[in-house]
Motif scaffolding. Structure first.
Motif, mmCIF file in Angstrom:
data_model
loop_
_atom_site.group_PDB
_atom_site.id
_atom_site.type_symbol
_atom_site.label_atom_id
_atom_site.label_comp_id
_atom_site.label_asym_id
_atom_site.label_seq_id
_atom_site.Cartn_x
_atom_site.Cartn_y
_atom_site.Cartn_z
ATOM 1 N N ILE A 87 27.219 23.400 -1.468
ATOM 2 C CA ILE A 87 25.970 24.136 -1.688
ATOM 3 C C ILE A 87 25.942 25.392 -0.812
ATOM 4 N N ASN A 88 26.372 25.262 0.445
ATOM 5 C CA ASN A 88 26.402 26.419 1.352
ATOM 6 C C ASN A 88 27.343 27.501 0.839
ATOM 7 N N ILE A 89 28.509 27.087 0.365
ATOM 8 C CA ILE A 89 29.487 28.048 -0.155
ATOM 9 C C ILE A 89 28.946 28.728 -1.414
ATOM 10 N N ALA A 90 28.317 27.936 -2.282
ATOM 11 C CA ALA A 90 27.722 28.506 -3.501
ATOM 12 C C ALA A 90 26.651 29.538 -3.139
ATOM 13 N N GLY A 91 25.890 29.249 -2.082
ATOM 14 C CA GLY A 91 24.836 30.157 -1.640
ATOM 15 C C GLY A 91 25.356 31.515 -1.207
ATOM 16 N N LEU A 92 26.620 31.558 -0.781
ATOM 17 C CA LEU A 92 27.220 32.831 -0.375
ATOM 18 C C LEU A 92 27.385 33.783 -1.552
ATOM 19 N N PHE A 93 27.401 33.229 -2.762
ATOM 20 C CA PHE A 93 27.651 34.029 -3.959
ATOM 21 C C PHE A 93 26.406 34.203 -4.826
ATOM 22 N N ILE A 94 25.293 33.583 -4.424
ATOM 23 C CA ILE A 94 24.049 33.712 -5.189
ATOM 24 C C ILE A 94 23.103 34.646 -4.440
ATOM 25 N N SER A 95 22.721 35.726 -5.076
ATOM 26 C CA SER A 95 21.852 36.703 -4.416
ATOM 27 C C SER A 95 20.419 36.204 -4.317
ATOM 28 N N LEU A 96 19.763 36.588 -3.239
ATOM 29 C CA LEU A 96 18.352 36.259 -3.052
ATOM 30 C C LEU A 96 17.443 37.213 -3.829
ATOM 31 N N ARG A 97 18.013 38.296 -4.323
ATOM 32 C CA ARG A 97 17.203 39.321 -4.994
ATOM 33 C C ARG A 97 17.043 39.026 -6.481
ATOM 34 N N ASN A 98 15.809 38.976 -6.919
ATOM 35 C CA ASN A 98 15.493 38.854 -8.342
ATOM 36 C C ASN A 98 15.399 40.274 -8.898
ATOM 37 N N GLU A 99 16.311 40.615 -9.804
ATOM 38 C CA GLU A 99 16.393 41.982 -10.320
ATOM 39 C C GLU A 99 15.140 42.426 -11.072
ATOM 40 N N SER A 100 14.286 41.485 -11.424
ATOM 41 C CA SER A 100 13.064 41.850 -12.152
ATOM 42 C C SER A 100 12.078 42.619 -11.272
ATOM 43 N N ILE A 101 12.324 42.661 -9.958
ATOM 44 C CA ILE A 101 11.406 43.413 -9.085
ATOM 45 C C ILE A 101 11.355 44.888 -9.469
ATOM 46 N N TYR A 102 12.449 45.406 -10.040
ATOM 47 C CA TYR A 102 12.474 46.830 -10.393
ATOM 48 C C TYR A 102 11.541 47.142 -11.567
ATOM 49 N N LYS A 103 11.301 46.129 -12.398
ATOM 50 C CA LYS A 103 10.415 46.313 -13.543
ATOM 51 C C LYS A 103 8.981 45.905 -13.219
ATOM 52 N N GLU A 104 8.835 44.908 -12.387
ATOM 53 C CA GLU A 104 7.521 44.298 -12.172
ATOM 54 C C GLU A 104 6.795 44.779 -10.922
ATOM 55 N N ARG A 105 7.515 45.362 -9.983
ATOM 56 C CA ARG A 105 6.889 45.781 -8.731
ATOM 57 C C ARG A 105 6.966 47.305 -8.592
ATOM 58 N N GLU A 106 5.856 47.931 -8.287
ATOM 59 C CA GLU A 106 5.806 49.388 -8.150
ATOM 60 C C GLU A 106 6.378 49.814 -6.800
ATOM 61 N N GLY A 107 6.956 51.006 -6.778
ATOM 62 C CA GLY A 107 7.384 51.598 -5.515
ATOM 63 C C GLY A 107 8.821 51.354 -5.138
ATOM 64 N N ILE A 108 9.488 50.372 -5.744
ATOM 65 C CA ILE A 108 10.874 50.095 -5.391
ATOM 66 C C ILE A 108 11.791 50.716 -6.438
ATOM 67 N N ASN A 109 12.635 51.656 -6.005
ATOM 68 C CA ASN A 109 13.553 52.308 -6.939
ATOM 69 C C ASN A 109 14.953 52.494 -6.373
ATOM 70 N N LEU A 110 15.210 51.904 -5.206
ATOM 71 C CA LEU A 110 16.558 51.926 -4.648
ATOM 72 C C LEU A 110 17.176 50.541 -4.787
ATOM 73 N N THR A 111 18.417 50.485 -5.252
ATOM 74 C CA THR A 111 19.117 49.214 -5.306
ATOM 75 C C THR A 111 19.577 48.842 -3.896
ATOM 76 N N GLU A 112 20.019 47.600 -3.762
ATOM 77 C CA GLU A 112 20.527 47.142 -2.469
ATOM 78 C C GLU A 112 21.699 48.017 -2.018
ATOM 79 N N LYS A 113 22.584 48.343 -2.940
ATOM 80 C CA LYS A 113 23.746 49.176 -2.625
ATOM 81 C C LYS A 113 23.308 50.574 -2.171
ATOM 82 N N GLU A 114 22.353 51.155 -2.882
ATOM 83 C CA GLU A 114 21.866 52.502 -2.542
ATOM 84 C C GLU A 114 21.182 52.503 -1.180
#
Length: 264
Positions: free
Chosen positions: A14-41
């Motif tokens: 489970i710990n190893i799997a967690g290393l590959f599962i992101s905590l970020r829900n990509e829907s925040i870019y559509k549903e939440r105002e004000g966020i327009n930078l990706t994690e990489k950016e």
């Protein structure tokens, strides 16, 4: 021994799997105002070479504002991983049920995990900026107020010049907290320049005006903000790996002992 082995190996998987599962829900870019930078950016902005300290601090403050969504509602406890998922840290997940007041909606003290999740309130964003500045060896201290959290950062070491940063609103106030305490109205123009409406500005001004509510931390970064929680997070992330390793080793030892006793 079989139970210990399965439990230990299961938790490690489970710990190893967690290393590959992101905590970020990509829907925040559509549903939440004000966020327009990706994690990489956002990391690109963080890793920019510092040629002008004032410019870097200003850009960092703006980048965190645009890269972290202002959100902390009960509706997003699981959707946006405000409750730490089991695969991320099963100890923090269990703690969310044992002590929901402290752990149900969890604020990260490791800025990388906070950025990965991508949501938080003013205190989470202040922690992120302060921890990054600490890495860059730029002194900064988190300031808790009655209803808001900002930070002060040293923008010029030679002149001992400090600015107040508000990454939650993406605003930089080119004055130290002492000047703001003496004249809270000076904050208004900087929030106005950032495009905020008078109602929002007046609400913030009332917060800044409550000088008795200021708590300026005497230690830099997240450690200075809540040292006990800061330490607890580091310990729990260490233990999440140690515990399954202990279970697995114990099961192997018990298995070897049982085989020896059988042979005798």
């Amino acid at each position: 021994e079989k139970v210990l082995f399965l439990l230990g190996v299961g938790l490690l998987i489970i710990n190893i799997a967690g290393l590959f599962i992101s905590l970020r829900n990509e829907s925040i870019y559509k549903e939440r105002e004000g966020i327009n930078l990706t994690e990489k950016e956002l990391y690109q902005r963080i890793n920019e070479k510092i040629t002008d300290k004032k410019e870097y601090i200003t850009n960092l403050n703006e980048a965190v504002h645009k890269g972290i969504a202002h959100y902390w509602r009960d509706a997003g406890i699981n959707k946006y991983n405000l409750r730490i998922p089991f695969y991320e840290n099963y100890l923090l997940y269990i703690a969310s049920y044992l002590d929901p007041e402290e752990y149900l909606k969890y604020e990260f003290y490791d800025y990388r995990r906070a950025i990965e999740r991508g949501v938080g309130l003013c205190s989470q964003q202040a922690i992120i900026v302060s921890e990054i500045l600490l890495e860059k060896r730029i002194p900064s201290f988190i300031i808790g107020m009655s209803g808001h959290v900002v930070l002060r950062a040293q923008v010029d070491a030679d002149r001992d010049e400090w600015w107040v940063l508000d990454p939650d609103y993406g605003v930089v106030i080119p004055h130290d907290i002492d000047a703001i305490e003496s004249n809270p109205k000076i904050i208004k123009s900087f929030y106005a320049q950032a495009g905020y409406k008078l109602k929002t500005i007046n609400s913030l001004w009332k917060i800044y005006e409550k000088k008795e509510g200021y708590v300026v931390r005497d230690e830099q970064g997240a450690r200075g903000y809540r040292i006990k929680r800061y330490r607890a997070e580091h310990i729990l992330y260490y233990l999440k790996w140690l515990i399954p390793c202990i279970f697995t080793i114990m099961s192997i030892i018990l298995f070897i002992k049982r085989r020896r006793n059988t042979d005798i």
